[in-house]
Design an enzyme around this catalytic site. Structure first.
Site, PDB file in Angstrom:
ATOM      1  N   LYS A 117       0.816  -1.220   0.000  1.00 41.93           N
ATOM      2  CA  LYS A 117       0.000   0.000   0.000  1.00 41.93           C
ATOM      3  C   LYS A 117       0.849   1.269   0.000  1.00 41.93           C
ATOM      4  O   LYS A 117       1.865   1.340   0.673  1.00 41.93           O
ATOM      5  CB  LYS A 117      -0.907   0.030   1.243  1.00 41.93           C
ATOM      6  N   LYS A 135      -0.602  -8.022   5.662  1.00 45.07           N
ATOM      7  CA  LYS A 135      -1.166  -9.321   5.316  1.00 45.07           C
ATOM      8  C   LYS A 135      -2.476  -9.038   4.571  1.00 45.07           C
ATOM      9  O   LYS A 135      -3.215  -8.115   4.936  1.00 45.07           O
ATOM     10  CB  LYS A 135      -1.456 -10.107   6.604  1.00 45.07           C
ATOM     11  N   LYS A 184     -18.569   3.421  -3.750  1.00 42.99           N
ATOM     12  CA  LYS A 184     -19.684   2.810  -3.037  1.00 42.99           C
ATOM     13  C   LYS A 184     -20.968   2.974  -3.843  1.00 42.99           C
ATOM     14  O   LYS A 184     -21.191   4.023  -4.461  1.00 42.99           O
ATOM     15  CB  LYS A 184     -19.846   3.466  -1.658  1.00 42.99           C
ATOM     16  N   GLU A 230      -8.715   3.047   7.552  1.00 41.79           N
ATOM     17  CA  GLU A 230      -8.460   4.476   7.330  1.00 41.79           C
ATOM     18  C   GLU A 230      -9.404   5.271   8.204  1.00 41.79           C
ATOM     19  O   GLU A 230     -10.417   4.741   8.662  1.00 41.79           O
ATOM     20  CB  GLU A 230      -8.798   4.865   5.872  1.00 41.79           C
ATOM     21  N   ARG A 279     -14.231  13.897   7.635  1.00 46.51           N
ATOM     22  CA  ARG A 279     -15.238  14.753   6.977  1.00 46.51           C
ATOM     23  C   ARG A 279     -16.621  14.124   7.178  1.00 46.51           C
ATOM     24  O   ARG A 279     -16.723  13.000   7.658  1.00 46.51           O
ATOM     25  CB  ARG A 279     -14.949  14.799   5.471  1.00 46.51           C
TER      26      ARG A 279
HETATM   27  C1  MV4 Z   1      -7.007  -4.169   2.166  1.00 37.73           C
HETATM   28  C2  MV4 Z   1      -7.732  -5.271   1.654  1.00 37.73           C
HETATM   29  C3  MV4 Z   1      -7.360  -6.531   2.071  1.00 37.73           C
HETATM   30  N1  MV4 Z   1      -6.341  -6.690   2.951  1.00 37.73           N
HETATM   31  N2  MV4 Z   1      -6.010  -4.383   3.039  1.00 37.73           N
HETATM   32  C4  MV4 Z   1      -9.104  -0.801  -0.559  1.00 37.73           C
HETATM   33  C5  MV4 Z   1      -8.968   0.686  -0.492  1.00 37.73           C
HETATM   34  C6  MV4 Z   1      -8.189   0.991   0.711  1.00 37.73           C
HETATM   35  N3  MV4 Z   1      -8.925   1.879   1.540  1.00 37.73           N
HETATM   36  C7  MV4 Z   1      -7.910  -0.300   1.383  1.00 37.73           C
HETATM   37  N4  MV4 Z   1      -8.464  -1.351   0.581  1.00 37.73           N
HETATM   38  C8  MV4 Z   1      -8.284  -2.654   0.896  1.00 37.73           C
HETATM   39  N5  MV4 Z   1      -7.303  -2.908   1.813  1.00 37.73           N
HETATM   40  C9  MV4 Z   1      -5.680  -5.619   3.399  1.00 37.73           C
HETATM   41  N6  MV4 Z   1      -4.668  -5.803   4.251  1.00 37.73           N
HETATM   42  C10 MV4 Z   1      -8.767  -5.012   0.736  1.00 37.73           C
HETATM   43  C11 MV4 Z   1      -9.033  -3.711   0.350  1.00 37.73           C
HETATM   44  C12 MV4 Z   1     -10.099  -3.563  -0.613  1.00 37.73           C
HETATM   45  C13 MV4 Z   1     -11.332  -2.990  -0.257  1.00 37.73           C
HETATM   46  C14 MV4 Z   1     -11.590  -2.495   1.016  1.00 37.73           C
HETATM   47  C15 MV4 Z   1     -12.791  -1.932   1.339  1.00 37.73           C
HETATM   48  C16 MV4 Z   1     -13.796  -1.862   0.390  1.00 37.73           C
HETATM   49  C17 MV4 Z   1     -13.591  -2.336  -0.884  1.00 37.73           C
HETATM   50  C18 MV4 Z   1     -12.364  -2.890  -1.228  1.00 37.73           C
HETATM   51  C19 MV4 Z   1     -12.154  -3.364  -2.515  1.00 37.73           C
HETATM   52  C20 MV4 Z   1     -10.942  -3.912  -2.838  1.00 37.73           C
HETATM   53  C21 MV4 Z   1      -9.910  -4.005  -1.905  1.00 37.73           C
END
Ligand code: MV4
Length: 446
Positions: free
Chosen positions: A158, A201, A237, A288, A292
């Site tokens: 990330k 992970k 969303k 996160e 806002r």
């Molecule tokens: C992740 C994850 C799986 N494992 N982190 C997507 C945007 C960012 N805010 C973080 N995201 C993700 N982080 C780990 N360690 C999967 C996602 C993710 C996701 C998260 C929330 C809603 C939709 C998503 C779609 C794809 C991937």
């Protein structure tokens, strides 16, 4: 209390803020681009100032133009809504320097939570559960390789400046690490001017469940329960609901407590959202924090019977919060209606609304700036309405949503209404059986 608030936004959220200001006896100033001269936020505000031509950088993102509009009209506060300047540290600081209250986060808070690795380190220190991963940023490719092996594949690489999935890579095996590393860094550098990376992970098939919080100027933070936002497509969303069909009272309580811990650790002032990933075993991990008001705030308003914009304005004016946590007392769902063609890869479809009939009846709310004869400009976000439906149970809520969607008539442009109608009939959706991967396999034509 503020006497006059300038709303630095457009569309439904500008209207939403104007409505609460009116109820609170606060005067309103709308700002608008020339593309929005016929918009409802301009008509419904007490005053309106044109701040530039259609492209956002020259109007809704133009800080000097907006500050000048606030000075000319003598506004004592600016509400940024969501998007645009709502999480811009420079603008927040600029408001402060001009003696105008920014109804949102401080520059320091925006910077602190905007850097994802920094936000995560803060949350770990506060005792908020986070996904196991690298200790802060990765030094270089070699360090990344080493840490990935130690965590164990699959891993998620990330960008610390990331968000909305940009600069993020899922890596299944060691041989793929190097390519992912270079492409993620390149993408992040181009998008954010920052290519620092961290590792986690991979959480498989997670749900996106977020907790609404509110904090006052005296260090008190409360939670207003959760929203399930797992129905997304390409990090956009589509539908949100509260409570989450996956959450039970125990999970809700644990996540609420963690969100309060998160807010208190940073002395959070205002309304905010702590986003979590929730795995199939009901483990949850901080993802996160959004500093806002969010698009989907109405579902929370409905299930706890609470005006979040009013609370946000009160807290900004220095009024203390009640100190009470809230739990849902009914079910609410929001369908985002976009001017997009769901049968054509969700292609934006701006244009003139020739015919409009909005649904109504008990438990039906529409937050929207559209009217018959209105032309949706091509320059901005494609969301044109939020259809929010509430009922005692999730089953009744779905029935009511299907009824409301079937009444909603918009002619002249294509919208995502057919997508939501299809979604309401989907057996897995109806069963509450979905993760963030749901839309990857959803087929509107089947
Ligand atoms: C992740 C994850 C799986 N494992 N982190 C997507 C945007 C960012 N805010 C973080 N995201 C993700 N982080 C780990 N360690 C999967 C996602 C993710 C996701 C998260 C929330 C809603 C939709 C998503 C779609 C794809 C991937």
């Amino acid at each position: 209390m503020f006497k006059k608030i300038l709303i630095a936004n457009r569309g439904e959220i500008a209207l939403r803020i104007i409505r609460t200001c009116k109820e609170m006896g606060i005067s309103t100033v709308a700002v608008y681009s020339t593309a929005d001269k016929d918009s409802l936020h301009v008509k419904f505000a007490d005053e309106a100032v044109c701040i530039g031509p259609p492209p956002s950088p020259k109007s809704y993102l133009s800080m000097p133009n907006i500050i000048a509009a606030a000075e000319i009209t003598n506004a004592d506060a600016i509400h940024p809504g969501y998007g645009f300047l709502s999480e811009n540290a420079i603008f927040s600081g600029m408001c402060k320097d001009h003696g105008i209250k920014f109804i949102g986060a401080s520059a320091e808070m925006i910077d602190g939570m905007g850097d994802k690795a920094n936000a995560k380190a803060t949350m770990i220190a506060a005792g908020v559960p986070c996904v196991p991963g690298s200790e802060g940023l990765l030094k270089d490719l070699k360090d990344g390789h080493k840490v990935a092996k130690k965590i164990g594949y699959p891993v998620m690489l990330k960008a610390t400046a990331g968000g909305g999935g940009r600069g993020m890579r899922l890596i299944w095996k060691d041989e793929d690490f190097e390519d992912a590393w270079h492409s993620a860094r390149q993408e992040s550098k181009a998008a954010f001017g920052n290519d620092a990376m961290y590792l986690e992970k991979f959480v498989e098939e997670p749900r996106h469940i977020e907790i609404q919080i509110v904090g006052d100027q005296y260090g008190k933070v409360c939670h207003l329960s959760e929203r399930d936002c797992s129905i997304q497509r390409r990090h956009q969303k589509l539908l949100e609901e509260a409570p989450s069909p996956f959450a039970d009272d125990d999970l809700r309580k644990r996540m609420g407590d963690a969100a309060i811990k998160a807010g208190e650790a940073i002395n959070y002032e205002g309304v905010g959202t702590v986003e979590f990933l929730v795995d199939k075993h009901k483990n949850f991990f901080f993802m996160e924090m959004n500093v806002r008001i969010q698009v989907e705030h109405p579902v929370t308003e409905e299930v706890i019977n609470f005006d979040l914009i009013k609370e946000q304005i009160k807290v900004a004016a220095g009024i203390p919060i009640s100190g009470k946590n809230y739990f849902p007392s009914k079910h609410s769902m929001e369908c985002r209606i976009n001017a997009e063609d769901p049968f054509n890869d969700y292609r934006p479809n701006p244009g003139k609304i020739e015919v409009l009939h909005k649904p109504g009846g008990h438990g039906v709310r529409i937050d929207s700036h559209i009217y018959a004869g209105y032309t949706i400009p091509p320059h901005y976000d494609s969301m044109i309405a939020k259809l929010i439906v509430s009922a005692q149970t999730r089953e009744e809520c779905i029935v009511k949503m299907e009824r409301a969607l079937s009444e909603f008539t918009i002619e002249g442009i294509k919208t995502t209404i057919p997508l939501h109608l299809k979604l309401m009939k989907d057996p897995e959706f109806r069963a509450g059986n979905f993760t963030t991967k749901f839309m990857e396999t959803f087929d509107i034509n089947k």
